[in-house]
Design a protein around this motif. Structure first.
Motif, PDB file in Angstrom:
ATOM      1  N   SER A 136       6.194 -14.548   6.960  1.00 22.95           N
ATOM      2  CA  SER A 136       4.757 -14.791   7.502  1.00 22.95           C
ATOM      3  C   SER A 136       4.473 -16.497   7.143  1.00 22.95           C
ATOM      4  O   SER A 136       3.388 -16.729   7.235  1.00 22.95           O
ATOM      5  CB  SER A 136       3.747 -13.958   6.809  1.00 22.95           C
ATOM      6  OG  SER A 136       3.641 -13.210   7.802  1.00 22.95           O
ATOM      7  N   HIS A 137       5.574 -17.332   7.446  1.00 21.89           N
ATOM      8  CA  HIS A 137       5.252 -18.709   7.324  1.00 21.89           C
ATOM      9  C   HIS A 137       4.320 -19.157   8.626  1.00 21.89           C
ATOM     10  O   HIS A 137       3.672 -20.116   8.185  1.00 21.89           O
ATOM     11  CB  HIS A 137       6.676 -19.386   7.573  1.00 21.89           C
ATOM     12  CG  HIS A 137       6.711 -21.012   7.894  1.00 21.89           C
ATOM     13  ND1 HIS A 137       5.908 -21.763   7.271  1.00 21.89           N
ATOM     14  CD2 HIS A 137       7.183 -21.280   8.989  1.00 21.89           C
ATOM     15  CE1 HIS A 137       5.956 -23.141   7.944  1.00 21.89           C
ATOM     16  NE2 HIS A 137       6.584 -22.788   9.165  1.00 21.89           N
ATOM     17  N   ALA A 138       4.653 -18.610   9.885  1.00 17.49           N
ATOM     18  CA  ALA A 138       3.960 -18.881  10.901  1.00 17.49           C
ATOM     19  C   ALA A 138       2.368 -18.390  10.685  1.00 17.49           C
ATOM     20  O   ALA A 138       1.444 -19.130  11.451  1.00 17.49           O
ATOM     21  CB  ALA A 138       4.335 -18.395  11.999  1.00 17.49           C
ATOM     22  N   ASN A 139       2.188 -17.420   9.874  1.00 16.65           N
ATOM     23  CA  ASN A 139       0.979 -16.808   9.683  1.00 16.65           C
ATOM     24  C   ASN A 139       0.186 -17.391   8.399  1.00 16.65           C
ATOM     25  O   ASN A 139      -0.802 -16.657   8.077  1.00 16.65           O
ATOM     26  CB  ASN A 139       1.152 -15.160   9.428  1.00 16.65           C
ATOM     27  CG  ASN A 139       1.880 -14.829  10.807  1.00 16.65           C
ATOM     28  OD1 ASN A 139       1.676 -15.108  12.069  1.00 16.65           O
ATOM     29  ND2 ASN A 139       2.552 -13.650  10.685  1.00 16.65           N
ATOM     30  N   MET A 140       0.702 -18.244   7.898  1.00 19.30           N
ATOM     31  CA  MET A 140       0.099 -18.841   6.642  1.00 19.30           C
ATOM     32  C   MET A 140      -0.920 -20.062   7.042  1.00 19.30           C
ATOM     33  O   MET A 140      -0.377 -21.199   6.898  1.00 19.30           O
ATOM     34  CB  MET A 140       1.229 -19.271   5.652  1.00 19.30           C
ATOM     35  CG  MET A 140       0.742 -19.810   4.281  1.00 19.30           C
ATOM     36  SD  MET A 140       1.843 -20.116   3.155  1.00 19.30           S
ATOM     37  CE  MET A 140       1.173 -21.044   1.959  1.00 19.30           C
ATOM     38  N   ARG A 141      -2.178 -19.816   7.337  1.00 17.39           N
ATOM     39  CA  ARG A 141      -2.955 -20.769   8.243  1.00 17.39           C
ATOM     40  C   ARG A 141      -4.238 -20.698   6.946  1.00 17.39           C
ATOM     41  O   ARG A 141      -4.292 -19.861   6.168  1.00 17.39           O
ATOM     42  CB  ARG A 141      -3.335 -20.210   9.283  1.00 17.39           C
ATOM     43  CG  ARG A 141      -2.228 -19.864  10.264  1.00 17.39           C
ATOM     44  CD  ARG A 141      -2.634 -19.387  11.476  1.00 17.39           C
ATOM     45  NE  ARG A 141      -1.293 -19.013  12.323  1.00 17.39           N
ATOM     46  CZ  ARG A 141      -1.351 -18.320  13.589  1.00 17.39           C
ATOM     47  NH1 ARG A 141      -2.731 -18.322  14.264  1.00 17.39           N
ATOM     48  NH2 ARG A 141      -0.399 -18.149  14.153  1.00 17.39           N
TER      49      ARG A 141
ATOM     50  N   GLN B  85      -2.289 -25.362   8.440  1.00 19.68           N
ATOM     51  CA  GLN B  85      -1.129 -24.444   8.692  1.00 19.68           C
ATOM     52  C   GLN B  85      -0.179 -24.832   7.562  1.00 19.68           C
ATOM     53  O   GLN B  85       0.069 -26.067   7.372  1.00 19.68           O
ATOM     54  CB  GLN B  85      -0.644 -24.830   9.867  1.00 19.68           C
ATOM     55  CG  GLN B  85       0.767 -24.393  10.298  1.00 19.68           C
ATOM     56  CD  GLN B  85       0.923 -22.830  10.631  1.00 19.68           C
ATOM     57  OE1 GLN B  85      -0.051 -22.285  11.477  1.00 19.68           O
ATOM     58  NE2 GLN B  85       1.648 -22.022  10.138  1.00 19.68           N
ATOM     59  N   CYS B  86       0.665 -23.810   7.187  1.00 15.92           N
ATOM     60  CA  CYS B  86       2.036 -24.194   6.229  1.00 15.92           C
ATOM     61  C   CYS B  86       2.676 -24.863   7.161  1.00 15.92           C
ATOM     62  O   CYS B  86       3.131 -24.291   8.089  1.00 15.92           O
ATOM     63  CB  CYS B  86       2.159 -22.997   5.600  1.00 15.92           C
ATOM     64  SG  CYS B  86       3.727 -23.254   4.421  1.00 15.92           S
ATOM     65  N   VAL B  87       3.467 -25.775   6.878  1.00 14.46           N
ATOM     66  CA  VAL B  87       4.501 -26.351   7.570  1.00 14.46           C
ATOM     67  C   VAL B  87       5.806 -26.534   6.955  1.00 14.46           C
ATOM     68  O   VAL B  87       6.727 -27.383   7.105  1.00 14.46           O
ATOM     69  CB  VAL B  87       4.099 -27.693   8.049  1.00 14.46           C
ATOM     70  CG1 VAL B  87       2.860 -27.681   9.240  1.00 14.46           C
ATOM     71  CG2 VAL B  87       3.558 -28.888   7.247  1.00 14.46           C
ATOM     72  N   GLU B  88       6.041 -25.629   5.979  1.00 14.71           N
ATOM     73  CA  GLU B  88       7.637 -25.699   5.439  1.00 14.71           C
ATOM     74  C   GLU B  88       7.969 -24.122   5.478  1.00 14.71           C
ATOM     75  O   GLU B  88       7.056 -23.309   4.923  1.00 14.71           O
ATOM     76  CB  GLU B  88       7.442 -25.911   4.000  1.00 14.71           C
ATOM     77  CG  GLU B  88       8.534 -25.952   3.166  1.00 14.71           C
ATOM     78  CD  GLU B  88       9.730 -27.001   3.508  1.00 14.71           C
ATOM     79  OE1 GLU B  88       9.224 -28.130   3.346  1.00 14.71           O
ATOM     80  OE2 GLU B  88      10.808 -26.448   3.944  1.00 14.71           O
ATOM     81  N   LEU B  89       9.000 -23.937   5.998  1.00  9.90           N
ATOM     82  CA  LEU B  89       9.364 -22.356   6.265  1.00  9.90           C
ATOM     83  C   LEU B  89       9.484 -21.756   4.793  1.00  9.90           C
ATOM     84  O   LEU B  89      10.122 -22.079   4.041  1.00  9.90           O
ATOM     85  CB  LEU B  89      10.823 -22.457   6.954  1.00  9.90           C
ATOM     86  CG  LEU B  89      11.424 -20.890   7.131  1.00  9.90           C
ATOM     87  CD1 LEU B  89      10.404 -20.250   8.356  1.00  9.90           C
ATOM     88  CD2 LEU B  89      12.684 -20.976   7.676  1.00  9.90           C
ATOM     89  N   CYS B  90       8.719 -20.578   4.638  1.00 11.34           N
ATOM     90  CA  CYS B  90       8.643 -20.207   3.471  1.00 11.34           C
ATOM     91  C   CYS B  90       8.696 -18.505   3.365  1.00 11.34           C
ATOM     92  O   CYS B  90       8.464 -18.033   2.348  1.00 11.34           O
ATOM     93  CB  CYS B  90       7.198 -20.585   2.841  1.00 11.34           C
ATOM     94  SG  CYS B  90       5.625 -19.880   3.927  1.00 11.34           S
ATOM     95  N   GLY B  91       9.179 -17.996   4.624  1.00 13.41           N
ATOM     96  CA  GLY B  91       9.304 -16.470   4.679  1.00 13.41           C
ATOM     97  C   GLY B  91       8.845 -15.951   5.862  1.00 13.41           C
ATOM     98  O   GLY B  91       8.424 -16.441   6.918  1.00 13.41           O
TER      99      GLY B  91
ATOM    100  N   ILE C 133       8.329 -22.995  -1.698  1.00 13.12           N
ATOM    101  CA  ILE C 133       7.580 -24.325  -1.409  1.00 13.12           C
ATOM    102  C   ILE C 133       7.091 -23.810  -0.177  1.00 13.12           C
ATOM    103  O   ILE C 133       7.768 -23.302   0.684  1.00 13.12           O
ATOM    104  CB  ILE C 133       9.022 -25.233  -1.354  1.00 13.12           C
ATOM    105  CG1 ILE C 133       9.519 -25.592  -2.626  1.00 13.12           C
ATOM    106  CG2 ILE C 133       8.127 -26.649  -0.762  1.00 13.12           C
ATOM    107  CD1 ILE C 133      10.714 -26.447  -2.547  1.00 13.12           C
ATOM    108  N   HIS C 134       5.775 -24.345  -0.097  1.00 16.70           N
ATOM    109  CA  HIS C 134       5.332 -24.415   1.079  1.00 16.70           C
ATOM    110  C   HIS C 134       4.736 -26.002   1.441  1.00 16.70           C
ATOM    111  O   HIS C 134       5.063 -26.840   0.818  1.00 16.70           O
ATOM    112  CB  HIS C 134       3.573 -23.515   1.025  1.00 16.70           C
ATOM    113  CG  HIS C 134       3.986 -22.444   0.443  1.00 16.70           C
ATOM    114  ND1 HIS C 134       4.349 -21.256   1.223  1.00 16.70           N
ATOM    115  CD2 HIS C 134       3.910 -21.759  -0.505  1.00 16.70           C
ATOM    116  CE1 HIS C 134       4.316 -20.045   0.469  1.00 16.70           C
ATOM    117  NE2 HIS C 134       4.383 -20.422  -0.737  1.00 16.70           N
ATOM    118  N   SER C 135       4.101 -26.038   2.554  1.00 16.13           N
ATOM    119  CA  SER C 135       3.434 -27.400   2.763  1.00 16.13           C
ATOM    120  C   SER C 135       2.092 -27.269   3.495  1.00 16.13           C
ATOM    121  O   SER C 135       1.889 -26.805   4.359  1.00 16.13           O
ATOM    122  CB  SER C 135       4.483 -28.137   3.859  1.00 16.13           C
ATOM    123  OG  SER C 135       4.227 -29.582   3.766  1.00 16.13           O
TER     124      SER C 135
HETATM  125 CU1  CUA Z   1       3.934 -21.383   3.361  1.00 21.13          CU
HETATM  126 CU2  CUA Z   1       5.535 -21.881   5.309  1.00 21.13          CU
END
Ligand code: CUA
Length: 352
Positions: free
Chosen positions: A215-220, A207-213, A172-174
């Motif tokens: 590189s969550h912070a790098n999912m832009r 920005q992805c705003v759901e912790l997903c692994g 899941i992402h956001s």
């Molecule tokens: Cu995709 Cu956080």
């Protein structure tokens, strides 16, 4: 002392809500010029903050009053007067918060229904979240682009948001365009919706705003809101796109390497099918970033990215290619950059 801390904290929150600049992108989630969505959320926040401030003042005021009035004076003789229970007070502190919560609930529900109402004729963009990048599919035009979204100013867009594709595993992402709209979860097997009409030309930060692994912070991703005329040129160019047969020796070499090393995973319209769970590279030359919104799309970042992306971004699926020589990497980079809709430069809207 704790009162001082609370005041400082609140001051910090107020300052944080002011239009802020992060690397040139506005991260102000309440930018009232960007969209009606923001204005609605802003209006809601004013009510919530108003009630919060009221509760804060009443509770803190009562606390300060009691502390001062009943402080130790040194003249005490024995235990002070004791009391138990106060029906009126208890009813008040039950009813007042309940009423406040009901008002906030009502206002929130009203805003939610208003923002969820689909606009007839809105352009539909299918959004797919993948670890750790974004795929965008302009359904009305049959155009696919990854990690960069070009939108016309003043036109409603309806995002159909999902994750994975039912065949390839994903989490899941956001989806959130920080200073314009969001967020909605991107859930594999489920389609969620969110709609917005961008009102201001410029670059927006996604920005992805759901912790997903890792590189969550790098999912832009980037969103370029452009004049209608420029959008038309982009979408028409993208629809009509045909990959040219390279003649330049570097590009010929690049194409050869691309077909050996990249084509199994990546798609370029008319060159390779790739696989749906990897970014589409058809319009790579128009992109302003590499690594899903992470770095400027210039050789200085693109070349090391091709050679060793896991060294730049933890958790990426693309392997490192230690066997590629510097010339090989340059040739692939040049080949990728040669694919684009001509005559458009979105980098003029980009700031790092
Ligand atoms: Cu995709 Cu956080």
């Amino acid at each position: 002392r704790s009162l001082g801390l609370i005041v400082l904290l609140m001051l910090g929150l107020v300052l944080a809500a002011e239009p802020g600049q992060a690397g040139g992108h506005t991260l102000n989630i309440l930018d009232r010029d960007a969209s009606a969505f923001n204005r609605e959320v802003r209006g809601l926040l004013v009510w919530v903050m108003g009630f919060a401030a009221l509760v804060f003042v009443v509770v803190t005021g009562a606390l300060v009053y009691v502390t001062v009035k009943f402080r130790r004076t040194g003249k005490e003789t024995g235990e002070p007067e004791q009391m138990h229970g106060n029906d009126r007070l208890e009813v008040a502190w039950t009813v007042i918060p309940t009423v406040i919560v009901l008002i906030i609930f009502g206002l929130t529900a009203q805003s939610m229904f208003k923002l969820d109402r689909p606009t007839p004729g809105a352009m539909v963009v299918e959004v797919r979240g993948w670890q750790f990048w974004w795929d965008f599919h302009y359904k009305d035009y049959g155009v696919r682009n990854s990690n960069e979204l070009i939108l016309p100013v003043g036109k409603p867009v309806r995002f159909e948001i999902t994750g994975g594709d039912g065949t390839n595993y994903d989490v899941i992402h956001s989806f959130r365009i920080t200073s314009m709209v969001g967020a909605r979860d991107a859930i594999p097997g489920v389609v969620t919706h969110i709609e917005v009409t961008p009102e201001k030309i410029g670059t927006y930060y996604g920005q992805c705003v759901e912790l997903c692994g890792a590189s969550h912070a790098n999912m832009r991703f980037r969103v370029k809101v452009v004049p209608q005329e420029e959008f038309d040129r982009w979408i028409e160019g993208a629809r009509a796109f045909q990959a040219a047969t390279p003649t330049d020796p570097t590009l010929v070499r690049g194409q050869e390497l691309y077909k050996q090393q990249c084509a199994a995973c990546h798609a370029i319209k008319g060159v390779s099918q790739g696989a749906p769970n990897n970014p589409d590279l058809t319009f790579f030359g128009n992109r302003t970033t590499v690594g899903a919104g992470m770095w400027p799309n210039v050789p200085e970042y693109l070349e090391p990215w091709i050679k060793n992306s896991p060294g730049m971004k933890p958790g990426v699926k693309m392997p490192a290619f230690p066997n590629l020589s510097d010339e090989d990497v340059k040739a692939i980079a040049a080949y990728l950059m040669s694919h684009k809709v001509e005559g458009l430069d979105f980098s003029k809207l980009e700031k790092f």
